[in-house]
Design an enzyme around this catalytic site. Structure first.
Site, PDB file in Angstrom:
ATOM      1  N   GLU A  18     -21.970 -25.710  -1.480  1.00 20.71           N
ATOM      2  CA  GLU A  18     -21.651 -26.311  -2.772  1.00 20.71           C
ATOM      3  C   GLU A  18     -22.854 -26.199  -3.720  1.00 20.71           C
ATOM      4  OE1 GLU A  18     -21.339 -30.596  -2.516  1.00 20.71           O
ATOM      5  OE2 GLU A  18     -20.171 -30.753  -4.355  1.00 20.71           O
ATOM      6  N   LYS A  20     -12.496 -30.072  -6.301  1.00 28.56           N
ATOM      7  CA  LYS A  20     -12.945 -31.270  -5.553  1.00 28.56           C
ATOM      8  C   LYS A  20     -12.259 -32.542  -6.043  1.00 28.56           C
ATOM      9  CE  LYS A  20     -17.348 -33.365  -4.019  1.00 28.56           C
ATOM     10  NZ  LYS A  20     -18.795 -33.323  -4.269  1.00 28.56           N
ATOM     11  N   CYS A  65     -17.791 -31.192   0.515  1.00 23.23           N
ATOM     12  CA  CYS A  65     -18.785 -32.239   0.769  1.00 23.23           C
ATOM     13  C   CYS A  65     -18.241 -33.664   0.956  1.00 23.23           C
ATOM     14  CB  CYS A  65     -19.854 -32.200  -0.331  1.00 23.23           C
ATOM     15  SG  CYS A  65     -21.390 -33.008   0.179  1.00 23.23           S
TER      16      CYS A  65
END
Ligand SMILES: *[C@@H]1O[C@H](CO)[C@@H](O)[C@H](O)[C@H]1NC(C)=O
Ligand SMILES: *[C@@H]1O[C@H](CO)[C@@H](O)[C@H](O)[C@H]1NC(C)=O
Ligand SMILES: *[C@@H]1O[C@H](CO)[C@@H](O)[C@H](O)[C@H]1NC(C)=O
Length: 524
Positions: free
Chosen positions: A75, A168, A201
Site C-alpha cells: 500500500e 479501501k 491493510c
C-alpha cells in the site's frame, strides 16, 4: 527415514508408471512474490518521487526473472494525492497498449506496470491513489475538488489487462481519501485456477470485507497490501498476518511498506496452519528494505508442504522498529510469574465472560532477566487511531520490561547487557472458553522476542472445539522456548458493541463509563 524411503518409492512409481501424475504434483503449487518496499518519500518533487518508486518497482520485478505467477506490492508506496491516476474497473486488453482504457487520466506509470506484468508474464497487484470524477447531480453532492480520491488496489493479468480493482473500505487516518458508498468485494480468478480475494491493510481488523470474502465467498487465497503500524504485544505486522491466515485456514500474501523509523514493516507468505513460507520484519534498523520474498504456495492451504519450516533467527538483535503499545493493558486481569527456578503453576483467570486456564512450567536461566512475564485475560473494547473499535476477548502470556503491567509490550531496548538472560518455558498450555458469536475471529497470537516473528507449527499446537455456548480453544507450546514475547489467544469480536445505532450508543457509554468504574475499582 521410512517416510523418506516410502516417498522415494512412490516417486519412482509415479515416474515410471504415471508421468501425468508427476505433472499434476507440480501443478499443486503456484509461485508467489510479495514485496517489502521502502518507498522514496523525501528529497524531490512529487513527480520525481513517483518516478523513483516506479523505477524501484520495475527493478524488483526484473529481479524475479519471470519466475512468479503473481507478485504483490504494498500500500501507498508508489504515487500520491498529487500524482493521481484513473483506474479502469477492467480492460479487455493490456493497458500496456496506449489505445486501451479510453481515459486520459490513466497515468503513464500505470501503463508501465501493465507492460512489466506482460514482460515477466505475471499477475501483478499494486496499490495506488486513484482519481475518480464526481458524478454531480446537484450542487450539494459535488465537492469543490470535482473528483474523489480512493486508496485502490489494481490487479493486472499476465498480459497487463486490468482484471480487478478494490477501493479501501476501512480507512485509517486518511483524511483526503474517500470511501465507496458500500463495501466492495474484490476477487479475480487466475489461469492456475486460483480465485484470490484482496483488500488493504486496516481492512484486516474488520469483518467487512475481509471476513466476508473468506466466510461468505469461500475465498482460500487472500492478498493484502499494507502499510501497517505494529503494536505490541498482540498486533505486530507479521504476527498478525500469520495468526489471521492460521485462524481462517487460508493462504495469505501480505506485502508491506518498509519504514521502520515510522513503525512500519512486515511482509510474508503464509499457508494457513502450516505457518509462514516466507516473511520479513525489519526490526533491527531504522532504514527499510526493498526485497522480493518468494514462495511456492500450495493450491490447497491444507495440503502439507514438503519444504523445511523456516524458523526465527537464534540471535537476538536490539529492536529499533518503533512500536505502538496495546492501550488497555491496565484493564487486564493479570498475574505475574515469580522468577524462581523450576516453577510450575496451574491457574485460572477470569474477566467478565471469559475464563482461561493456564498450565505453565518455567525456569529463569540467570538471576536477572531481560523480561518478566504475566498471564492475563481481557474482555473489552479497543479503539484504533481512527474512530473505529473492536470488541476483544483475549488471554495469554506476555513479556513485560518491568514488574508493572504497563511495562508489558515494551521492548527491553535499554537493557542490552541483559540480552540472553532468558526464561525457559518447558510447558505452556492455555485452555480458553470463548463465547460464541456469528462475527468473530479467534487467532493464535504468538511472538518470539528475537526478531518479532510468530511461532511456527512445530512450536505451536492449536485446537478448537465448539460447545453449546462457548468455543473451547486449547493452545500449547510443542517444544521448550526461551525467547517468548507473546503466547496468546486473540479474539476479535469485530462490531459486537459498535454495530447499529444502539450498539454505537452502548459503545460510547462503555467507553465513557468503563474508565471511571475501572479507576474506582482499582484505586490503590
Ligand atoms: C535471477 O537471475 C539472476 C542472475 O542469473 C540470479 O542471480 C537471481 O537469483 C535470479 N532470481 C530469481 C528469483 O530466480
Ligand atoms: C471526498 O472527500 C473529500 C475530503 O474529505 C470531501 O470534501 C468530498 O466531499 C468527498 N467526496 C465525496 C464524493 O464524498
Ligand atoms: C479448479 O478448481 C476448482 C475448485 O477450486 C475445481 O473444482 C476444478 O476442478 C479446478 N479446475 C481445474 C482445471 O483444475
Amino acid at each position: 527415514m521410512a517416510a523418506f524411503l516410502r516417498r522415494g518409492f512412490l516417486w519412482l512409481l509415479s515416474v515410471t508408471l504415471l508421468l501425468a501424475d508427476v505433472d499434476s504434483t507440480e501443478n499443486t503449487f503456484y509461485t508467489a512474490g510479495v514485496v517489502e518496499y521502502r518507498p522514496t518519500i523525501m528529497g524531490s518533487s512529487s513527480d520525481q518521487l513517483l518516478e523513483a518508486n516506479l523505477a524501484g518497482y520495475l527493478e524488483i520485478m526484473a529481479s524475479g526473472n519471470g519466475t512468479t505467477d503473481i507478485i504483490v506490492f504494498p500500500e501507498a508506496t508508489l504515487n500520491s494525492v498529487v500524482t493521481l491516476t484513473a483506474v479502469p474497473e477492467w480492460t479487455k486488453e493490456s493497458l500496456c497498449e496506449e489505445q486501451v482504457g479510453d481515459d486520459p487520466e490513466i497515468a503513464p506509470f500505470l501503463r508501465s506496470l501493465a507492460c512489466a506484468a506482460r514482460e515477466y508474464s505475471t499477475y501483478l497487484v499494486v496499490n495506488v491513489k486513484e482519481r475518480v470524477p464526481e458524478q454531480c447531480t446537484s450542487d450539494e453532492t459535488c465537492s469543490s475538488r470535482g473528483y474523489s480520491i480512493h486508496n485502490t488496489n489494481v490487479v493486472f493479468d499476465r498480459q497487463g489487462a486490468v482484471i480487478s480493482r478494490y477501493r479501501k473500505w476501512n480507512l485509517y487516518l486518511e483524511p483526503s481519501t474517500n470511501r465507496t458508498e458500500s463495501p466492495e468485494m474484490a476477487t479475480f480468478t487466475t489461469d492456475f485456477n486460483v480465485t484470490f480475494g484482496h483488500f488493504i491493510c486496516f481492512d484486516m481488523l474488520f469483518y467487512t470485507p475481509a471476513q466476508d470474502l473468506v466466510e461468505q465467498l469461500g475465498i482460500r487465497h487472500v492478498i493484502v497490501t499494507k502499510m501497517f503500524n505494529s503494536e505490541l504485544p498482540f498486533l505486530t505486522a507479521s504476527q498478525f498476518q500469520q495468526g489471521w491466515a492460521w485462524a481462517n485456514r487460508v493462504n495469505l500474501l501480505a506485502s508491506g511498506g518498509s519504514l521502520p523509523q515510522g513503525g512500519i514493516s512486515g511482509s510474508g507468505i503464509y499457508a494457513g496452519q502450516q505457518g509462514a513460507l516466507a516473511r520479513l520484519m525489519i526490526t533491527d534498523a531504522l532504514e527499510g528494505e526493498r526485497k522480493l520474498l518468494l514462495a511456492r504456495v500450495p493450491l490447497n492451504p491444507e495440503e502439507p508442504i514438503a519444504t523445511d519450516e523456516i524458523l526465527e533467527p537464534e540471535r537476538t538483535t536490539p529492536v529499533k522498529l518503533k512500536l505502538l503499545q496495546q492501550p488497555e493493558l491496565s484493564n487486564f486481569a493479570t498475574w505475574e510469574l515469580p522468577m524462581v527456578r523450576g516453577s510450575s503453576v496451574d491457574k485460572r483467570i477470569c474477566q467478565e465472560d471469559l475464563c482461561c486456564q493456564f498450565r505453565v512450567t518455567w525456569t529463569p536461566m540467570e538471576a536477572q532477566q531481560e523480561y518478566n512475564y504475566r498471564l492475563g485475560v481481557w474482555v473489552g473494547q479497543r479503539r484504533y487511531e481512527e474512530e473505529q473499535y473492536s470488541a476483544i476477548r483475549l488471554c495469554g502470556l506476555f513479556a513485560c520490561r518491568g514488574s508493572t503491567v504497563e511495562s508489558c509490550g515494551l521492548v527491553s531496548e535499554e537493557q542490552e547487557h541483559l540480552q540472553g538472560h532468558r526464561v525457559v518455558f518447558t510447558q505452556l498450555e492455555i485452555l480458553g472458553e470463548f463465547v460464541r458469536r456469528p462475527r468473530r475471529l479467534l487467532m493464535p497470537s504468538t511472538l518470539s522476542s528475537s526478531s518479532l516473528y510468530a511461532l511456527q507449527p512445530s512450536q505451536l499446537a492449536w485446537s478448537m472445539e465448539e460447545l453449546d455456548s462457548v468455543t473451547r480453544i486449547k493452545m500449547e507450546l510443542r517444544q521448550p522456548h526461551s525467547q517468548l514475547m507473546t503466547f496468546a489467544i486473540y479474539g476479535n469480536y469485530f462490531d459486537e458493541y459498535a454495530s447499529g445505532g444502539a450498539g454505537r450508543l452502548g459503545a460510547l457509554l462503555f467507553l465513557l463509563i468503563t474508565p471511571l468504574i475501572m479507576s474506582y475499582l482499582f484505586r490503590e
